[in-house]
Design a protein around this motif. Sequence first.
Motif, short mmCIF file in Angstrom:
data_model
loop_
_atom_site.label_atom_id
_atom_site.label_comp_id
_atom_site.label_asym_id
_atom_site.label_seq_id
_atom_site.Cartn_x
_atom_site.Cartn_y
_atom_site.Cartn_z
N ALA A 264 0.81 -1.21 0.00
CA ALA A 264 0.00 0.00 0.00
C ALA A 264 0.84 1.27 0.00
CB ALA A 264 -0.94 -0.01 1.21
N ASP A 265 2.00 1.23 0.66
CA ASP A 265 2.83 2.43 0.74
C ASP A 265 3.33 2.87 -0.63
OD1 ASP A 265 2.51 2.56 3.48
OD2 ASP A 265 4.32 1.40 3.90
N SER A 266 3.78 1.92 -1.44
CA SER A 266 4.31 2.26 -2.76
C SER A 266 3.29 2.01 -3.87
CB SER A 266 5.56 1.43 -3.05
OG SER A 266 5.26 0.05 -3.04
N ARG A 267 2.12 1.46 -3.51
CA ARG A 267 1.10 1.07 -4.49
C ARG A 267 1.75 0.21 -5.58
NH1 ARG A 267 -3.72 2.51 -4.12
NH2 ARG A 267 -4.12 2.05 -6.33
N SER A 268 2.42 -0.84 -5.15
CA SER A 268 3.15 -1.66 -6.10
C SER A 268 2.99 -3.14 -5.78
CB SER A 268 4.64 -1.30 -6.08
OG SER A 268 5.20 -1.61 -4.81
N ILE A 269 3.23 -3.96 -6.81
CA ILE A 269 3.23 -5.41 -6.70
C ILE A 269 4.53 -5.90 -7.32
CG2 ILE A 269 2.12 -7.55 -7.45
CD1 ILE A 269 -0.51 -5.95 -7.66
N THR A 270 5.29 -6.71 -6.58
CA THR A 270 6.51 -7.29 -7.11
C THR A 270 6.33 -8.80 -7.22
OG1 THR A 270 7.88 -5.56 -6.11
CG2 THR A 270 8.99 -7.59 -6.78
N ILE A 271 6.54 -9.33 -8.42
CA ILE A 271 6.35 -10.75 -8.72
C ILE A 271 7.70 -11.29 -9.17
CG2 ILE A 271 5.06 -12.41 -10.10
CD1 ILE A 271 3.05 -10.07 -10.61
N GLU A 272 8.24 -12.26 -8.44
CA GLU A 272 9.58 -12.73 -8.80
C GLU A 272 9.72 -14.24 -8.67
OE1 GLU A 272 12.60 -11.17 -6.05
OE2 GLU A 272 10.93 -10.39 -4.88
N PHE A 273 10.67 -14.78 -9.41
CA PHE A 273 10.95 -16.21 -9.39
C PHE A 273 12.46 -16.41 -9.50
CE2 PHE A 273 11.14 -20.59 -10.79
CZ PHE A 273 10.10 -21.17 -10.09
N PRO A 274 13.05 -17.32 -8.72
CA PRO A 274 12.42 -18.18 -7.73
C PRO A 274 11.70 -17.37 -6.65
CG PRO A 274 14.65 -18.93 -8.21
CD PRO A 274 14.49 -17.59 -8.85
N LEU A 275 10.63 -17.98 -6.11
CA LEU A 275 9.83 -17.31 -5.10
C LEU A 275 10.66 -17.05 -3.85
CD1 LEU A 275 6.53 -19.38 -5.30
CD2 LEU A 275 7.17 -17.36 -6.63
N LYS A 276 10.39 -15.91 -3.20
CA LYS A 276 11.02 -15.64 -1.92
C LYS A 276 10.33 -16.47 -0.84
CE LYS A 276 13.07 -11.08 -2.42
NZ LYS A 276 13.14 -9.71 -1.86
N LYS A 277 11.12 -17.08 0.00
CA LYS A 277 10.55 -17.92 1.08
C LYS A 277 10.03 -17.03 2.20
CE LYS A 277 11.71 -21.64 -1.14
NZ LYS A 277 10.68 -22.48 -1.76
#
Length: 277
Positions: A264-277
């Motif tokens: 909510a603070d940055s109004r952003s979505i980060t999608i990455e692979f390999p997934l962060k645990k």
Amino acid sequence: MPKFKFLVVFSIIFSSLFLSCVSGPKLTELSGDINVDLSAAEIYSVNPTTVLPGTMMYIAGSGFGDIPGVINIGGIDVTTFLEWTDDVIWFRAPEGLTPDSEVQVGYEIAESFITPAPEGSITVKWILDAGKFQADANEKFTKYGLEVAPVWMAPLYIKGEWSKSAETYGLKDAGWDGGSRQNMLNVAGTDIWMSEAIFTPEAMDTFDNMAMKFAFEDGDNETRNLSPYESDIACMLKKEWAAAIGASGDPITRMSEENTLFDADSRSITIEFPLKK
């Protein structure tokens, strides 16, 4: 809603995000020289066409040369670049752009215009560590019935689609192998590739919180034993990513504030692979 409107909205929203809004690899910067001759430049495409100040953008074409020059967006000179090659220029959108800003390299002016993104947009970034997944593919290729491990070939692209009422909208309308694929930027000195997007309030309303399917492609247009739509290693990535998040078929994500990855603070979505645990 008519299909063409979905396509128009997609072309607007599949744009780059304001890099400083989200975490991610640090990008190097190259300084341009105003004395570089760009008279041979030809522009084929510009992406994205809706931007925020600092948005990662690229110009695809030819005749740019190997030495960074100076380009102009909406009357504003751009002198700092993320990558500059003879056929692609990566840079960040300057501040102060107005609607329908022209893109100029040398004497060439792009057919597409650039428009500032509205307030309330959600910024999205895909980050793929191709090196780590290559190591994974080297161990798992027999699981997919392959005799040898497939290998990534540059460049990398991202592609996506939305489905609603038994119809599909987005990149798949142009074919998974069509020219609508979005380039990814290779972070210098690493195996990390990035692509960024902006989802406008209009887009979020239009797609009504639908899940977006996404997949990747690389420069290998021939090794397609697992799928006619992407190379073997890209197909493996799609399946492994989907399995990791519990999705069937392609990996999916929702481009809305309801996404669990939404910050909510940055109004952003980060999608990455390999997934962060």
